[in-house]
Design a protein around this motif. Structure first.
Motif, PDB file in Angstrom:
ATOM      1  N   VAL A  21      30.059  59.099 -32.294  1.00 37.47           N
ATOM      2  CA  VAL A  21      30.581  58.530 -33.536  1.00 37.47           C
ATOM      3  C   VAL A  21      30.491  59.584 -34.642  1.00 37.47           C
ATOM      4  N   LEU A  22      31.646  59.926 -35.203  1.00 36.70           N
ATOM      5  CA  LEU A  22      31.715  60.911 -36.286  1.00 36.70           C
ATOM      6  C   LEU A  22      31.702  60.243 -37.650  1.00 36.70           C
ATOM      7  N   ALA A  23      32.256  59.056 -37.721  1.00 32.98           N
ATOM      8  CA  ALA A  23      32.296  58.299 -38.975  1.00 32.98           C
ATOM      9  C   ALA A  23      32.482  56.830 -38.638  1.00 32.98           C
ATOM     10  N   GLU A  24      31.878  55.980 -39.473  1.00 34.14           N
ATOM     11  CA  GLU A  24      32.050  54.544 -39.289  1.00 34.14           C
ATOM     12  C   GLU A  24      31.805  53.856 -40.620  1.00 34.14           C
ATOM     13  N   GLY A  25      32.751  53.015 -41.010  1.00 32.57           N
ATOM     14  CA  GLY A  25      32.591  52.275 -42.248  1.00 32.57           C
ATOM     15  C   GLY A  25      33.805  51.424 -42.550  1.00 32.57           C
ATOM     16  N   GLU A  26      33.603  50.460 -43.421  1.00 29.94           N
ATOM     17  CA  GLU A  26      34.694  49.573 -43.843  1.00 29.94           C
ATOM     18  C   GLU A  26      35.461  50.127 -45.024  1.00 29.94           C
ATOM     19  N   ASP A  27      34.846  51.070 -45.742  1.00 29.32           N
ATOM     20  CA  ASP A  27      35.448  51.642 -46.948  1.00 29.32           C
ATOM     21  C   ASP A  27      36.319  52.839 -46.580  1.00 29.32           C
ATOM     22  N   THR A  28      37.537  52.554 -46.081  1.00 30.08           N
ATOM     23  CA  THR A  28      38.481  53.625 -45.770  1.00 30.08           C
ATOM     24  C   THR A  28      39.749  53.419 -46.598  1.00 30.08           C
ATOM     25  N   VAL A  29      40.468  54.516 -46.789  1.00 37.94           N
ATOM     26  CA  VAL A  29      41.756  54.464 -47.467  1.00 37.94           C
ATOM     27  C   VAL A  29      42.801  54.933 -46.462  1.00 37.94           C
ATOM     28  N   ALA A  30      43.782  54.086 -46.159  1.00 40.46           N
ATOM     29  CA  ALA A  30      44.859  54.441 -45.244  1.00 40.46           C
ATOM     30  C   ALA A  30      45.949  55.145 -46.041  1.00 40.46           C
TER      31      ALA A  30
ATOM     32  N   VAL B 160      40.529  57.348 -33.970  1.00 36.65           N
ATOM     33  CA  VAL B 160      40.142  56.462 -35.075  1.00 36.65           C
ATOM     34  C   VAL B 160      40.708  55.081 -34.773  1.00 36.65           C
ATOM     35  N   ARG B 161      39.818  54.082 -34.795  1.00 37.44           N
ATOM     36  CA  ARG B 161      40.253  52.704 -34.509  1.00 37.44           C
ATOM     37  C   ARG B 161      39.302  51.722 -35.179  1.00 37.44           C
ATOM     38  N   ARG B 162      39.728  50.472 -35.192  1.00 37.68           N
ATOM     39  CA  ARG B 162      38.864  49.425 -35.742  1.00 37.68           C
ATOM     40  C   ARG B 162      37.617  49.310 -34.883  1.00 37.68           C
ATOM     41  N   VAL B 163      36.495  49.019 -35.484  1.00 28.96           N
ATOM     42  CA  VAL B 163      35.225  48.912 -34.758  1.00 28.96           C
ATOM     43  C   VAL B 163      35.319  47.860 -33.664  1.00 28.96           C
ATOM     44  N   GLU B 164      35.959  46.734 -33.955  1.00 31.21           N
ATOM     45  CA  GLU B 164      36.047  45.669 -32.946  1.00 31.21           C
ATOM     46  C   GLU B 164      36.898  46.071 -31.749  1.00 31.21           C
TER      47      GLU B 164
ATOM     48  N   ALA C 157      36.753  49.206 -30.526  1.00 30.67           N
ATOM     49  CA  ALA C 157      36.054  50.323 -29.895  1.00 30.67           C
ATOM     50  C   ALA C 157      35.075  49.801 -28.846  1.00 30.67           C
ATOM     51  N   PRO C 158      34.933  50.528 -27.743  1.00 27.08           N
ATOM     52  CA  PRO C 158      33.963  50.101 -26.738  1.00 27.08           C
ATOM     53  C   PRO C 158      32.538  50.332 -27.223  1.00 27.08           C
ATOM     54  N   GLY C 159      31.615  49.538 -26.727  1.00 28.31           N
ATOM     55  CA  GLY C 159      30.204  49.726 -27.048  1.00 28.31           C
ATOM     56  C   GLY C 159      29.810  49.110 -28.373  1.00 28.31           C
ATOM     57  N   PRO C 160      28.509  49.144 -28.666  1.00 27.64           N
ATOM     58  CA  PRO C 160      28.007  48.557 -29.908  1.00 27.64           C
ATOM     59  C   PRO C 160      28.388  49.405 -31.111  1.00 27.64           C
ATOM     60  N   SER C 161      28.380  48.777 -32.263  1.00 26.96           N
ATOM     61  CA  SER C 161      28.647  49.493 -33.506  1.00 26.96           C
ATOM     62  C   SER C 161      27.475  50.402 -33.823  1.00 26.96           C
ATOM     63  N   LEU C 162      27.759  51.654 -34.046  1.00 26.73           N
ATOM     64  CA  LEU C 162      26.728  52.632 -34.354  1.00 26.73           C
ATOM     65  C   LEU C 162      27.007  53.260 -35.705  1.00 26.73           C
ATOM     66  N   ARG C 163      26.011  53.316 -36.553  1.00 29.85           N
ATOM     67  CA  ARG C 163      26.141  54.002 -37.831  1.00 29.85           C
ATOM     68  C   ARG C 163      25.726  55.444 -37.618  1.00 29.85           C
ATOM     69  N   PRO C 164      26.515  56.448 -38.063  1.00 30.12           N
ATOM     70  CA  PRO C 164      26.127  57.833 -37.882  1.00 30.12           C
ATOM     71  C   PRO C 164      24.927  58.190 -38.747  1.00 30.12           C
ATOM     72  N   THR C 165      24.137  59.140 -38.285  1.00 28.55           N
ATOM     73  CA  THR C 165      23.056  59.670 -39.100  1.00 28.55           C
ATOM     74  C   THR C 165      23.689  60.605 -40.113  1.00 28.55           C
TER      75      THR C 165
ATOM     76  N   MET D  14      36.272  50.723 -39.616  1.00 23.83           N
ATOM     77  CA  MET D  14      36.933  51.756 -38.835  1.00 23.83           C
ATOM     78  C   MET D  14      35.871  52.690 -38.277  1.00 23.83           C
ATOM     79  N   ARG D  15      36.205  53.294 -37.150  1.00 22.35           N
ATOM     80  CA  ARG D  15      35.303  54.231 -36.499  1.00 22.35           C
ATOM     81  C   ARG D  15      36.104  55.435 -36.014  1.00 22.35           C
ATOM     82  N   ALA D  16      35.546  56.633 -36.211  1.00 27.38           N
ATOM     83  CA  ALA D  16      36.115  57.872 -35.684  1.00 27.38           C
ATOM     84  C   ALA D  16      35.173  58.387 -34.601  1.00 27.38           C
ATOM     85  N   GLU D  17      35.720  58.658 -33.418  1.00 23.34           N
ATOM     86  CA  GLU D  17      34.909  59.100 -32.276  1.00 23.34           C
ATOM     87  C   GLU D  17      35.567  60.273 -31.577  1.00 23.34           C
ATOM     88  N   LEU D  18      34.715  61.104 -30.996  1.00 23.45           N
ATOM     89  CA  LEU D  18      35.175  62.165 -30.109  1.00 23.45           C
ATOM     90  C   LEU D  18      34.234  62.191 -28.920  1.00 23.45           C
ATOM     91  N   GLU D  19      34.771  61.990 -27.749  1.00 24.59           N
ATOM     92  CA  GLU D  19      34.002  62.000 -26.504  1.00 24.59           C
ATOM     93  C   GLU D  19      32.768  61.098 -26.570  1.00 24.59           C
TER      94      GLU D  19
END
Length: 107
Positions: free
Chosen positions: A9-18, A89-93, A95-103, A1-6
């Motif tokens: 990338v604010l958050a990205e990871g597979e370890d999420t709890v819905a 917030v959406r699945r990485v696949e 989301a537009p663009g390459p997968s980016l890990r936040p710093t 999952m990835r969280a983005e604003l404009e």
């Protein structure tokens, strides 16, 4: 999952709890440098730390939270961060663009 604003990338990871229609990200997957604490208040799930999301002068008010002291039924989201609109917030696949890990900021 990835969280983005404009496009940021604010958050990205597979370890999420819905839970309750939101995805709660593990703290190590969140770019905390974009989050500004604004309050600590009670919620339905427990005591929540609330954050504004700030990116290059743009501020999304109250757009992120972390359940610091959960009630018994919300223990699975303790210490995790969730986002509300305008953050997308959406699945990485999906989301537009390459997968980016936040710093990550040091914890």
């Amino acid at each position: 999952m990835r969280a983005e604003l404009e496009g940021t990338v604010l958050a990205e990871g597979e370890d999420t709890v819905a839970r309750g229609g939101f995805h709660y990200f593990a703290p190590q997957d969140v770019a905390f440098r974009y989050l500004r604490p604004v309050s600590l208040r009670p919620s339905l799930r427990g005591t929540s730390a609330r954050f504004d999301v700030c990116i290059d002068g743009t501020r999304a008010l109250d757009a992120a939270w972390c359940i610091a002291r959960p009630r018994w039924w919300s223990r699975t989201v303790r210490g995790r961060v969730a986002f509300a609109p305008p953050v997308v917030v959406r699945r990485v696949e999906d989301a537009p663009g390459p997968s980016l890990r936040p710093t990550r900021s040091p914890q």
